[in-house]
Enzyme design. Sequence first.
Site, PDB file in Angstrom:
ATOM      1  N   PRO A  53       0.811  -1.225   0.000  1.00 12.79           N
ATOM      2  CA  PRO A  53       0.000   0.000   0.000  1.00 12.79           C
ATOM      3  C   PRO A  53       0.839   1.267   0.000  1.00 12.79           C
ATOM      4  O   PRO A  53       0.342   2.352  -0.289  1.00 12.79           O
ATOM      5  CB  PRO A  53      -0.815  -0.123   1.293  1.00 12.79           C
ATOM      6  CG  PRO A  53       0.004  -1.000   2.176  1.00 12.79           C
ATOM      7  CD  PRO A  53       0.718  -1.962   1.271  1.00 12.79           C
ATOM      8  N   LYS A  54       2.137   1.138   0.297  1.00 10.17           N
ATOM      9  CA  LYS A  54       3.015   2.310   0.346  1.00 10.17           C
ATOM     10  C   LYS A  54       4.417   1.885  -0.056  1.00 10.17           C
ATOM     11  O   LYS A  54       4.863   0.788   0.287  1.00 10.17           O
ATOM     12  CB  LYS A  54       3.021   2.917   1.753  1.00 10.17           C
ATOM     13  CG  LYS A  54       3.809   4.211   1.871  1.00 10.17           C
ATOM     14  CD  LYS A  54       3.738   4.765   3.299  1.00 10.17           C
ATOM     15  CE  LYS A  54       4.545   6.064   3.419  1.00 10.17           C
ATOM     16  NZ  LYS A  54       4.495   6.614   4.803  1.00 10.17           N
ATOM     17  N   ASP A 114      13.751 -12.689   7.233  1.00  9.71           N
ATOM     18  CA  ASP A 114      13.945 -12.864   8.675  1.00  9.71           C
ATOM     19  C   ASP A 114      13.148 -14.021   9.268  1.00  9.71           C
ATOM     20  O   ASP A 114      13.018 -14.115  10.494  1.00  9.71           O
ATOM     21  CB  ASP A 114      13.618 -11.575   9.433  1.00  9.71           C
ATOM     22  CG  ASP A 114      14.564 -10.441   9.099  1.00  9.71           C
ATOM     23  OD1 ASP A 114      15.746 -10.732   8.818  1.00  9.71           O
ATOM     24  OD2 ASP A 114      14.139  -9.278   9.099  1.00  9.71           O
TER      25      ASP A 114
END
Length: 484
Positions: A53-54, A114
């Site tokens: 979204p960003k 990760d």
Amino acid sequence: MSQTFRDPQSGGSLIVAWQAKARSILIVGGGAVAAGRVFNALEADANVTVVAPKLCPELEYRAQAQQITWRNRTFEDSDLDGSDMVLTAISDARESRRIADTCKQRRIPVNAADINDLCDFWFMSTHRDHSVQIAVSTNSKAPRLANRIRRQIASSLPRGTGQAVEQIGRLRKRIREADPRPENSKRRMTWLTQLCDYWPIEQLAKLDSDNIDSLLDAYVQDHDPQSVRIHSASESSGMPSPVLPSRTLTPDTPNTGEPNRGRLILVGAGVGDPELLTVRAHRALKEADIVLADKLIPEAVLDIIDCEIYTARKFPGAASEAQDDLYRRGLEELAKGKCVVRLKQGDPFVYGRGGEEVLFFRSHGYESEMVPGLSSAINGPGLCGIPVTHRGVADQVLVISGANRNGDLPVVPQFMATRTLVILMAVKRLEQIVGLLAEHGFPADLPVAIVERAGCSDQRTVRGSLHTIVDVVARAGHNPPGLI
């Protein structure tokens, strides 16, 4: 069986170079980690789609440049359709696990940043130089150490390794075109192996089109590659070598032998104390017929000079005229066969216009001898007890000028807690500099020091914080030259 074979050592990864050209790689996430994954995928010529979204600034740039396809929303399972590989780089561990499980059900290789137990593969620390790619894996045990190992390997490579590979690739292609017969495959391989095994990599890197033609002729005529003599471009064209001869200043350095041919020495005066001049600088000053000196050279340094001193009259708004005056006087004295020392404050090549002067005098037929000096950027703070690096506090130094050519404020990066910032020629613009730093995230309580006349008998350090330093200097006054 009498023959023995080595036993496999378990726990490793199967390391391959995956051909990703035109493959579809889906990256879930829009932050810095995702940007790194995107860059690696683009370098492999993959078709990259990012779902987020960003986006961080780097990914915004790549989306605007149409290097990637951006889906401006959160991940949906339908995003997996047509994907050959999926990389997740989001902070939501639960969603990463869900995406990874879905990929495994659909037999799509996946890497979750990760979360090692979810990864079908992981990224390695890589070095790239043209077509050469070197990857180091610690199998997720010590990724930070992998970076150090990779740097050490890369630093040990001969200069021009990547270029050498490119040139051998060109030659290999030419040989296959000239001798495409399958039955000659072994001959081609043996000949190229001799070339790659016995020629220095630095020499392979310098191959040009003419050299490759010569090597191709040698292959066709079945000559040993070691028998081929390679000429550099400068030798074959008759052009002079691009490497300029350097002169080392010694007590017996002769003049050029040409009548009325002067000698030019560019000397760094260091930080102000004549005892901090290099031995070579001291010798040059004693041998000079005339010294062309900057306006801010301390009197203590000028006092050791026995010959004529011509000082640049540099004042605000007239710097160019003063520089032209020094050039004029320098050429006049050199034409008389004089030994001319151009004495510059600090180190001539650190915001000292030393490079400009070398080019100017070179254009008039004079090569400069270089004598470096201590730069106030590093040694000025040190003389006042301020280390510019300190373990656990500052691991890097950035030096910028506050007096840009057009009078603009310097370009300042965002604040980094482990970086020391040194700003030269900026104390007169202190209030503007402080405002600029505040705009770039420098905290108000950040320690700031103004180091004045470093190395001189009247050196002084004015200390404060980013919030207080303007008022402190206003009360204490300022004795130039100084740095922030």
